[in-house]
Design a protein around this motif. Structure first.
Motif, short mmCIF file in Angstrom:
data_model
loop_
_atom_site.label_atom_id
_atom_site.label_comp_id
_atom_site.label_asym_id
_atom_site.label_seq_id
_atom_site.Cartn_x
_atom_site.Cartn_y
_atom_site.Cartn_z
N ASN A 32 0.73 -1.32 -0.06
CA ASN A 32 -0.07 0.02 -0.01
C ASN A 32 0.83 1.27 0.07
N THR A 33 1.23 1.94 -1.19
CA THR A 33 2.15 2.80 -1.49
C THR A 33 1.29 4.20 -1.48
N ASN A 34 2.03 5.38 -0.92
CA ASN A 34 1.68 6.71 -1.06
C ASN A 34 2.67 7.50 -1.38
N SER A 35 2.48 8.64 -2.39
CA SER A 35 3.50 9.62 -2.31
C SER A 35 3.16 10.71 -1.15
N LEU A 36 4.17 11.35 -1.03
CA LEU A 36 4.09 12.38 0.25
C LEU A 36 4.80 13.86 -0.02
N ALA A 73 7.89 8.97 -0.42
CA ALA A 73 7.06 7.97 -0.53
C ALA A 73 7.03 7.07 0.57
N ARG A 79 9.59 4.50 4.88
CA ARG A 79 9.05 5.75 4.23
C ARG A 79 10.63 6.42 3.94
N LYS A 157 -7.01 10.16 6.13
CA LYS A 157 -6.36 9.10 4.95
C LYS A 157 -5.56 10.10 4.25
N GLN A 158 -5.74 11.03 4.03
CA GLN A 158 -4.58 11.58 3.33
C GLN A 158 -3.74 12.94 4.02
N LYS A 196 -0.71 12.99 1.74
CA LYS A 196 -0.36 11.83 1.14
C LYS A 196 -1.39 11.58 0.08
N TYR A 197 -1.01 11.09 -1.13
CA TYR A 197 -1.63 10.82 -2.17
C TYR A 197 -1.11 9.63 -3.18
N GLN A 198 -2.27 9.02 -3.85
CA GLN A 198 -1.53 7.97 -4.68
C GLN A 198 -1.69 8.44 -6.27
#
Length: 200
Positions: A32-36, A73, A79, A157-158, A196-198
């Motif tokens: 479960n990856t997110n850009s930051l 990310a 992280r 969540k974000q 955080k966003y995908q």
């Protein structure tokens, strides 16, 4: 040695085969990856030691306020950030750091996690020592290495709210007007808002 490498190669091929055979969307190995993107405020203490023949050795502490931007990310447990920070203090004409942080996340609850990591990068500073009758200028363009520890509170969540401490060791010496400055470390307390966003 050859037998060990052979066993490692076979194990790697078997794991890779099982991963490729599993459906991509249902794989339990999928991260479960997110850009930051993070906005950071900091308060730091910077230590140095002045050594000059004929004078007593003096250890001084300088306080620095600052702010920064970091992009990176994260996965479930790791992280990564690229960061740029600027600091403000009367003794500095300018003070900046550019670095990389790699952190391990301890997910102990649904609303927060703890992180522990390492950092390294470059410090770019021009320091003016006017204490006790001195008028010396020290330019710093050196690498640092250190560590981070702190907590993330999940505001949604974000969005995360981060509070932590950072240690950066310079361990360098500079000389001006017969005085040698032993530059030790920067200790920082900081807080950040992490978005955080995908990416599709």
């Amino acid at each position: 040695m050859a037998k060990t490498l052979s066993k490692l190669a076979v194990a790697t091929i078997l794991v890779a085969s099982s991963l490729s055979a599993a459906p991509a969307d249902n794989s339990k190995y999928r991260f479960n990856t997110n850009s930051l993107i993070g906005l950071e405020g900091t308060y730091s203490n910077f230590d140095y030691e002045r050594v000059k023949i004929g004078d007593a050795t003096v250890r001084e502490k300088v306080s620095l306020k600052g702010g920064g931007l970091k992009i990176g990310a994260e996965s479930n447990n790791y992280r990564f950030f690229l960061s740029a920070r600027m600091y403000d203090a009367g003794e500095f004409e300018y003070a900046r750091t550019y670095g990389v942080e790699l952190q391990y996340l301890f997910n102990f609850s649904n609303f927060a996690n703890m992180y522990l990591g390492v950092n390294f990068g470059k410090a770019d500073m021009k320091f003016v020592d006017t204490k006790n009758g001195h008028n010396n200028t020290v330019t710093i363009d050196d690498t640092y290495l250190g560590g981070d520890v702190g907590f993330n509170v999940h505001l949604g969540k974000q969005v995360d709210w981060e509070i932590g401490a950072r240690f950066m060791r310079l361990n360098t010496s500079k000389t001006d007007a017969g005085a040698t400055y032993n530059l030790d470390h920067i200790v920082t307390g900081y807080t950040s808002i992490i978005f955080k966003y995908q990416m599709d």
